[in-house]
Design an enzyme around this catalytic site. Structure first.
Site, short mmCIF file in Angstrom:
data_model
loop_
_atom_site.label_atom_id
_atom_site.label_comp_id
_atom_site.label_asym_id
_atom_site.label_seq_id
_atom_site.Cartn_x
_atom_site.Cartn_y
_atom_site.Cartn_z
N PRO A 48 20.40 -3.17 10.80
CA PRO A 48 19.52 -1.79 11.08
C PRO A 48 18.29 -2.41 9.50
O PRO A 48 17.32 -1.84 9.38
CB PRO A 48 19.86 -0.83 10.67
N SER A 90 -1.71 -16.73 5.80
CA SER A 90 -3.17 -15.04 6.63
C SER A 90 -3.23 -16.30 7.15
O SER A 90 -4.63 -16.24 6.67
CB SER A 90 -3.66 -14.60 5.53
N ASP A 150 5.64 -13.19 16.85
CA ASP A 150 6.12 -14.31 18.25
C ASP A 150 7.38 -14.14 18.69
O ASP A 150 7.89 -14.34 20.02
CB ASP A 150 5.05 -15.12 18.32
N CYS A 154 -5.74 -18.69 15.25
CA CYS A 154 -7.12 -18.20 17.35
C CYS A 154 -8.13 -18.91 16.68
O CYS A 154 -8.68 -18.99 17.66
CB CYS A 154 -6.92 -17.06 16.85
N TYR A 191 -24.09 4.67 28.20
CA TYR A 191 -25.38 3.20 28.53
C TYR A 191 -26.81 3.39 28.49
O TYR A 191 -27.73 5.05 27.96
CB TYR A 191 -25.36 4.33 30.29
N ILE A 217 17.68 -5.48 8.90
CA ILE A 217 16.72 -6.75 9.11
C ILE A 217 15.56 -6.63 10.18
O ILE A 217 15.78 -6.40 11.29
CB ILE A 217 17.76 -8.01 9.58
N TYR A 218 14.68 -6.91 10.09
CA TYR A 218 13.34 -6.06 11.63
C TYR A 218 13.43 -6.85 11.46
O TYR A 218 13.36 -8.66 10.84
CB TYR A 218 12.32 -5.00 10.38
N LYS A 250 -24.03 4.58 36.35
CA LYS A 250 -22.72 4.47 37.14
C LYS A 250 -21.90 3.32 36.86
O LYS A 250 -22.01 1.75 36.91
CB LYS A 250 -22.73 3.93 38.89
N ARG A 278 0.46 -1.47 -0.04
CA ARG A 278 0.42 0.04 -0.50
C ARG A 278 1.19 1.45 0.03
O ARG A 278 0.70 2.44 -0.53
CB ARG A 278 -1.19 -0.21 1.13
P1 FAD Z 1 2.93 -16.95 13.03
O1 FAD Z 1 1.68 -16.68 13.09
O2 FAD Z 1 3.29 -17.99 14.01
O3 FAD Z 1 3.23 -17.50 11.71
C1 FAD Z 1 4.64 -17.54 11.49
C2 FAD Z 1 4.87 -18.14 10.15
O4 FAD Z 1 6.14 -18.04 9.69
C3 FAD Z 1 4.43 -19.88 10.03
O5 FAD Z 1 3.15 -19.27 9.13
C4 FAD Z 1 5.87 -20.39 10.05
O6 FAD Z 1 5.16 -21.91 9.16
C5 FAD Z 1 6.21 -19.23 8.99
N1 FAD Z 1 8.01 -19.79 8.70
C6 FAD Z 1 8.71 -19.57 10.55
N2 FAD Z 1 9.94 -20.48 9.93
C7 FAD Z 1 9.77 -19.98 8.85
C8 FAD Z 1 11.06 -19.77 7.66
N3 FAD Z 1 12.50 -20.00 7.97
N4 FAD Z 1 10.52 -19.51 6.80
C9 FAD Z 1 9.42 -19.34 5.88
N5 FAD Z 1 8.38 -19.21 6.59
C10 FAD Z 1 8.23 -19.82 7.82
N6 FAD Z 1 -3.54 -14.59 20.00
C11 FAD Z 1 -4.49 -13.65 19.94
O7 FAD Z 1 -4.53 -12.78 20.15
N7 FAD Z 1 -5.67 -13.90 20.49
C12 FAD Z 1 -6.24 -15.55 20.10
O8 FAD Z 1 -7.23 -15.96 21.15
C13 FAD Z 1 -5.08 -16.19 20.53
N8 FAD Z 1 -5.46 -17.85 19.38
C14 FAD Z 1 -4.74 -18.11 19.67
C15 FAD Z 1 -4.67 -20.03 19.28
C16 FAD Z 1 -3.98 -20.51 18.87
C17 FAD Z 1 -4.42 -22.24 18.24
C18 FAD Z 1 -2.41 -20.05 18.48
C19 FAD Z 1 -1.20 -21.51 18.08
C20 FAD Z 1 -2.28 -19.16 18.70
C21 FAD Z 1 -3.39 -18.18 18.85
N9 FAD Z 1 -2.61 -16.58 19.33
C22 FAD Z 1 -3.56 -15.79 19.74
C23 FAD Z 1 -1.25 -15.86 18.93
C24 FAD Z 1 -1.48 -15.46 17.84
O9 FAD Z 1 -2.21 -16.47 16.96
C25 FAD Z 1 0.10 -15.08 17.48
O10 FAD Z 1 0.67 -14.72 18.57
C26 FAD Z 1 -0.03 -14.54 15.92
O11 FAD Z 1 0.18 -16.11 15.29
C27 FAD Z 1 1.98 -14.59 16.00
O12 FAD Z 1 2.30 -13.71 14.86
P2 FAD Z 1 3.06 -14.08 13.93
O13 FAD Z 1 3.12 -13.57 12.70
O14 FAD Z 1 4.31 -13.35 14.92
O15 FAD Z 1 3.62 -16.08 14.12
#
Ligand code: FAD
Length: 550
Positions: A275, A38, A282, A42, A425, A277-278, A433, A21
């Site tokens: 700098p 995508s 998780d 959750c 409310y 690499i972002y 309240k 974008r």
């Molecule tokens: P991810 O979503 O884990 O995506 C990382 C991706 O990178 C993965 O698809 C992986 O295959 C890919 N990858 C890794 N290494 C490599 C590589 N070397 N080369 C290419 N690809 C790679 N959070 C909430 O806030 N509320 C919720 O209700 C909630 N429920 C959840 C329920 C479950 C069952 C799970 C598993 C998680 C839940 N979470 C929830 C947490 C949330 O899903 C994560 O915090 C979020 O998805 C993190 O996003 P991310 O992009 O960091 O990693």
């Protein structure tokens, strides 16, 4: 500009879409190891439980959609294996063909997420033992269930463990939950989790606290989960939900700085120690905005926002991630538990001074049918009243109140701001309240000294010779149904005429059901010269602390 993104789910997909974008000219390549991008991780427990029935709904976007709408070069089934920082290339492997090649970048965004923990427990590789992260895991779990699994043991009673327990029960599976700590939902304070424990048990979940799984012993098609106590719990399916660890291997191998718990260290622009690499989501360590400590907060909201901010910064915007405070919510059967900011446990560990207040209001006006009770706990600075944390457990309306308190913490608000807060409310939605105002009144009254209060757990921990005497100011019927041991009963409406029953030479603690009548009693008695405090949150808070007491 050549942007390469590792990981195509929450953080990675957000970064990619935002980058497009901002620039129609950038070359944006997303490498995703798995088959999907995508993915709504959750939603996975609810697909297993059958609430979500359409699998395609779990994919917020397909690779084709990302290609067509955002002209992103999405390469699924392709894992990034290493980073050459001096050449500014990544080495990637196509999982199916085995082809390995280099791909150049100007800016690299790491969004590989975190993997479920799998400690080396004997028997962990047995086919009955599962973790949950993606649709591949879901398929394995569902095939186990479809093959006739009837008994499940969920190890770990955190957010995902509880969601799995609920969803397995929804499928008719006899479910047990094993937790190392002496409470469910360990991020919350123990008393706030009592209603969740009760809810789990009332839906037939066998909850075993203060126990760890030490071994998975093969037994027929399934296993016996051997606990530290020696107990063996038979299971056709074991769900290991004991936390996640950052997928930091690429970062570590490339010499990027990582924190004590393995999270990639980033600055406020989400740049790693290199700098160009972002890192987002998780995989990173974030600053906890309340405690100031480095922390791992594996949640979807921060991951999505960080992806967006990283792209903004790459394209020259003054984007800053301000840190996280762990605002989280979970539904467990008919109950909801939520938290934001620091818990009492954390503040005690950090030896940070705090005060706390509890209230037990209905989620909307009591005169309108269907009000559901909630318990709110807030933690705040003793002198300034600045909010430090909040936890809520209840049913309807918990989500709205936790978000208000989350925003209040982000805005640096105090309990005095909660008193004054103007909220929408109408009787079916709230109260004139609002519960947020109520908890503000109680907390602000504490600081102003209008309302001397004690915590039930500190009160009962006092040696009997110094402990204030207890006067229960509820009705005789409420008193008969359950009381704090040692209390006498004088209903608040009779208090003025029965003052002679209270000795003036000792200290008193008044309590009611939720705190309000105790507050009125405290005001009456103080003006009559008694040394008296109100028991914060009343009998309901006592019950949360001591659920098994008579
Ligand atoms: P991810 O979503 O884990 O995506 C990382 C991706 O990178 C993965 O698809 C992986 O295959 C890919 N990858 C890794 N290494 C490599 C590589 N070397 N080369 C290419 N690809 C790679 N959070 C909430 O806030 N509320 C919720 O209700 C909630 N429920 C959840 C329920 C479950 C069952 C799970 C598993 C998680 C839940 N979470 C929830 C947490 C949330 O899903 C994560 O915090 C979020 O998805 C993190 O996003 P991310 O992009 O960091 O990693």
């Amino acid at each position: 500009m050549r942007i390469v993104i590792v990981g195509g789910v929450a953080g990675g997909a957000s970064a990619a879409a935002r980058a497009r974008r901002l620039s129609e000219d950038a070359e944006i390549v997303v490498f995703e190891r798995g088959p999907d991008v995508s993915l709504a991780s959750c939603g996975l427990p609810y697909y297993i439980g059958g609430t979500i029935t359409d699998r395609t709904k779990l994919l917020a976007a397909t690779p084709d959609r990302l290609r067509n709408r955002f002209r992103l070069d999405v390469r699924t089934g392709t894992a990034v294996e290493s980073i050459d920082r001096s050449a500014k290339t990544v080495t990637v492997r196509e999982m199916r063909s085995g082809r390995v090649y280099q791909h150049p970048y100007d800016k690299l965004i790491l969004a590989p997420g975190a993997a479920p923990m799998r400690p080396p427990i004997p028997g962990i590789d047995h086919p009955a033992v599962h973790t949950l992260r993606n649709l591949h895991d879901v398929d394995r779990i569902l095939s186990r269930l479809d093959a006739g699994a009837r008994r499940a043991v969920v190890v770990g009673a955190g957010f995902i463990g509880l969601e799995m327990a609920e969803n397995l029960v929804q499928r008719g599976i006899a479910t047990a939950l094993v937790e190392l700590q002496d409470q469910v939902l360990p991020p919350l304070d123990p008393e706030m989790t009592a209603p969740i424990l009760e809810s789990l048990r009332s839906h037939g979940v066998t909850v075993v606290l203060s126990q760890s799984a030490e071994q998975f012993e093969p037994s027929g098609d399934g296993v016996k989960v051997v606990l530290k106590s020696g107990e063996r719990m038979p299971a056709d399916l074991v769900m290991l939900c004991i936390g996640v660890r950052p997928e930091n291997r690429l970062a570590v191998d490339a010499g990027l700085a990582v924190g004590a718990r393995g999270g990639v260290q980033v600055n406020e622009h989400l740049q790693s120690s290199d700098p160009d690499i972002y890192a987002v989501g998780d995989v990173i360590e974030v600053r906890d905005v309340v405690t100031g400590e480095p922390s791992q907060i594996p949640l979807a909201g921060p991951a999505n926002r960080q992806g967006r901010l990283a792209a903004d910064h790459i394209f020259g915007r003054a984007a800053r991630f301000r840190g996280a405070q762990g605002t989280a919510i979970v539904g467990v059967f008919e109950r909801t538990a939520a938290m934001t900011g620091a818990s009492e446990k954390t503040l005690r560990r950090l030896q940070r001074p705090f005060r706390k207040a509890y209230v037990h209001p209905g989620h909307h006006a009591g005169y309108y049918p269907g009000a559901e009770a909630m318990a709110i706990k807030i933690l705040f600075e003793p002198d300034t009243g600045k909010l430090l944390g909040a936890q809520i457990v209840g049913g309807a309306g918990v989500d709205k109140r936790i978000d208000i308190l989350s925003v209040a913490i982000q805005a640096g608000m105090t309990v005095f701001d909660l008193e004054e807060m103007e909220l929408a409310y109408a009787p079916q939605y709230g109260s004139a309240k609002d519960p947020i105002n109520m908890v503000g009144f109680v907390a602000a009254g504490l600081i102003r000294g209008d309302h001397p209060q004690c915590d039930v757990e500190s009160l009962l921990a006092m040696p009997p010779e110094v402990r204030p005497a207890l006067v229960d100011v509820r009705t005789p019927q409420e008193f008969a149904a359950g009381r704090i041991p040692g209390a006498i009963n004088i209903p608040v409406d009779e208090l003025r005429s029965r003052l002679g029953e209270l000795r003036r030479d000792r200290r008193w603690a008044a309590y009611c059901q939720a705190g309000q009548r105790g507050y009125i009693a405290t005001r009456i008695l103080r003006q009559r010269g008694f040394d008296v405090v109100n028991v914060g949150g009343g009998f309901r808070t006592y019950r949360m602390h001591f659920p098994d007491a008579d």
